[in-house]
Design a protein around this motif. Structure first.
Motif, PDB file in Angstrom:
ATOM      1  N   ALA A 243       0.839  -1.198   0.000  1.00 22.09           N
ATOM      2  CA  ALA A 243       0.000   0.000   0.000  1.00 22.09           C
ATOM      3  C   ALA A 243       0.875   1.249   0.000  1.00 22.09           C
ATOM      4  O   ALA A 243       1.901   1.309   0.684  1.00 22.09           O
ATOM      5  CB  ALA A 243      -0.917  -0.001   1.222  1.00 22.09           C
ATOM      6  N   SER A 244       0.479   2.251  -0.760  1.00 18.23           N
ATOM      7  CA  SER A 244       1.201   3.527  -0.791  1.00 18.23           C
ATOM      8  C   SER A 244       1.147   4.183   0.574  1.00 18.23           C
ATOM      9  O   SER A 244       0.134   4.111   1.266  1.00 18.23           O
ATOM     10  CB  SER A 244       0.565   4.468  -1.820  1.00 18.23           C
ATOM     11  N   SER A 245       2.239   4.832   0.925  1.00 13.90           N
ATOM     12  CA  SER A 245       2.296   5.544   2.205  1.00 13.90           C
ATOM     13  C   SER A 245       2.323   7.051   1.936  1.00 13.90           C
ATOM     14  O   SER A 245       2.525   7.478   0.799  1.00 13.90           O
ATOM     15  CB  SER A 245       3.544   5.123   2.988  1.00 13.90           C
ATOM     16  N   PRO A 246       2.168   7.863   2.982  1.00 13.56           N
ATOM     17  CA  PRO A 246       2.287   9.306   2.810  1.00 13.56           C
ATOM     18  C   PRO A 246       3.691   9.752   2.394  1.00 13.56           C
ATOM     19  O   PRO A 246       3.859  10.889   1.968  1.00 13.56           O
ATOM     20  CB  PRO A 246       1.943   9.868   4.194  1.00 13.56           C
ATOM     21  N   CYS A 247       4.679   8.883   2.514  1.00 14.27           N
ATOM     22  CA  CYS A 247       6.034   9.179   2.035  1.00 14.27           C
ATOM     23  C   CYS A 247       6.047   8.919   0.533  1.00 14.27           C
ATOM     24  O   CYS A 247       5.990   7.761   0.103  1.00 14.27           O
ATOM     25  CB  CYS A 247       7.067   8.297   2.730  1.00 14.27           C
TER      26      CYS A 247
END
Length: 188
Positions: free
Chosen positions: A28-32
């Motif tokens: 899953a994509s992270s805020p980074c």
């Protein structure tokens, strides 16, 4: 137990709770930007291993990042065991900001990193995450101590604006250049 070693151990335990909650959503994509939840955990492990290695500790082979949860568990146990050895947390050295101890660096820099990256992993995988007013103030004070170095390449983006009535969690995230409204659903 030395208070800095305890602080690091407490923050590692909180990070562990978030890692356990990933439930297979490692990609899953992270805020980074450009980092998945897996990448965030790998970063945390690699930076801590690098620091401890520079301080003369033989950490052996890196844990297998094919299973980030297991890799984190192995690393966290090893890092905490090192800090608990007699005299290790109190060992002085010349850090980036001047004289300090290994325990202080692990608690105040790498432990701080654990809290912030717990947010990244939690938000990437749809888990709740927040800090209270006291925690937000302590984390912000630590960040303030780093001055403009906080916004060096690869550390944090410039601060974002939030409303005056924003929660402590939202104020902290915005202070670190993270959008408090970011969610994994937006990235799908």
């Amino acid at each position: 137990m030395n208070h800095t070693a305890q602080s690091f151990a407490d923050r590692a335990a909180q990070f562990t709770l978030v890692v356990r909650g990933v439930e297979g959503r490692w990609d899953a994509s992270s805020p980074c930007a450009g980092w998945s939840a897996r990448d965030v955990v790998a970063h945390v492990i690699e930076t801590q291993r690098d620091f401890l290695g520079q301080q003369g500790f033989d950490l052996g082979l890196a844990p297998d990042l094919g299973d980030p949860g297991r890799a984190w568990a192995e690393h966290a146990e090893q890092a905490c065991d090192i800090l608990l050895q007699d005299g290790v947390a109190e060992r002085e050295y010349d850090g980036y900001f001047g004289p300090t101890t290994l325990g202080a660096t692990m608690a105040d820099f790498y432990g701080w990193d654990l809290v912030i990256h717990a947010s990244d992993v939690a938000r990437a995988t749809g888990q709740p995450w927040s800090v209270d007013e006291e925690q937000a103030a302590a984390l912000t004070a630590t960040a303030d101590g780093w001055g403009e170095a906080l916004y060096s390449a690869g550390i944090c983006a410039p601060p974002l604006e939030v409303s005056d009535d924003a929660s402590p969690t939202d104020r902290l995230l915005a202070r670190l250049g993270r959008d408090p409204d970011w969610s994994s659903e937006q990235q799908s």
